[in-house]
Scaffold this active site. Sequence first.
Site, short mmCIF file in Angstrom:
data_model
loop_
_atom_site.label_atom_id
_atom_site.label_comp_id
_atom_site.label_asym_id
_atom_site.label_seq_id
_atom_site.Cartn_x
_atom_site.Cartn_y
_atom_site.Cartn_z
N GLN A 1 0.82 -1.22 0.00
CA GLN A 1 0.00 0.00 0.00
C GLN A 1 0.85 1.26 0.00
O GLN A 1 0.48 2.26 -0.61
CB GLN A 1 -0.89 0.03 1.24
N MET B 183 -11.05 -0.53 1.97
CA MET B 183 -10.80 0.23 0.74
C MET B 183 -11.16 1.70 0.91
O MET B 183 -10.61 2.56 0.21
CB MET B 183 -11.59 -0.39 -0.41
N SER B 184 -12.05 2.01 1.86
CA SER B 184 -12.39 3.41 2.15
C SER B 184 -11.14 4.20 2.50
O SER B 184 -10.98 5.36 2.11
CB SER B 184 -13.38 3.48 3.32
N ASP B 185 -10.24 3.56 3.25
CA ASP B 185 -8.97 4.19 3.61
C ASP B 185 -7.98 4.20 2.45
O ASP B 185 -7.35 5.21 2.14
CB ASP B 185 -8.32 3.45 4.79
N HIS C 121 -9.20 6.29 11.64
CA HIS C 121 -8.07 5.98 10.76
C HIS C 121 -8.19 6.77 9.46
O HIS C 121 -7.24 7.40 8.99
CB HIS C 121 -8.09 4.48 10.48
#
Length: 337
Positions: free
Chosen positions: A101, A283-285, A306
């Site tokens: 990531q 996946m929002s992050d 977060h």
Amino acid sequence: MIEIDGSFGEGGGQILRTSLTLSIITGKPFRIFNIRANRPNPGLQRQHLWAVKAMKMISNAETKGDEVGSKELIFVPHEIKGNTNIDMDVGTAGSVTLIIQTVLPAIINKNVRIRIKGGTDVPKSPTIDYIRLVYLEILRKIGIEAKLNLIKRGHYPEGGGEVIIENVNGNPSAFSLLELGKLTIIKGISHVSSLPAHIAERQMNSAREILSKLGVPIEIETDVRQGEVSKGSGIALAAIGEKSIIGADSLGERGKRAEIVGEEAARILINNLNTKASVDIHMSDMLMIFASLYGGEYIGAELTSHAYTNMEIIKKFLDIKIDVSGKRPFRFKAKIF
């Protein structure tokens, strides 16, 4: 130089990882202090240092304070080096997926090949199958392709996993992912390493039983690997819609029945689907940094502390306007000036 308080918000390693990614992409140096100040073991840990080392190798950066236990780091990036092969070992407990990531957004079209050894399926981070089934597939929807080769799996605490990420290319632009669309199929991977094959089957069957009420085809494959360094199991699921993908995963652990592992992943998936979001809570992050770099909007499953922390770090590096509304789900929109 950008100044960042590492104790801000959720105060974890994500502050460092986001800062490293955006520092390399923008060429802006930063100083982060109070690193993980509110955590039981404050300061940089080995897995954080590998993120620093990886980004340092990619950009020939100058650093100060990159050592275990350090509560302050200065990072001064230079030009990203293309046509580079990088090998790293993030340790037995280190998460391979968190390194992916961190690195991936910075190496698009740079012809960088990275071999990462460590934990592919460890607690408190997405599993490698989630990365394959969900993260990389959603990136494909916004114009980014990447090849991931899972050579060995690594579970906590022994590790021993090995992954190669390469051919990260694309021409990403502004995107809009505001709905999942009609649910078409659920795919998944149920795996075991150095454990009986029936565990993977039981995980799969348990998940399938719960998901069958969704009324769509279910394709879950098993991945059974014997002779791996570490023992472990897990399952990752992807609910594929016409426009986006919702994912979930769960790991086995000593004393946790295989049926519970499968059930847990299935219920997490359904809970995310019930929010009517276009992307799940993981996946929002992870999508936030791409939306901020290229201009994008999406509906995330939940605005966590977060995610909020990530948003504030992004605004320190990029000249963008971010609009957020809602909580569960939430709408995220980034406009580039």
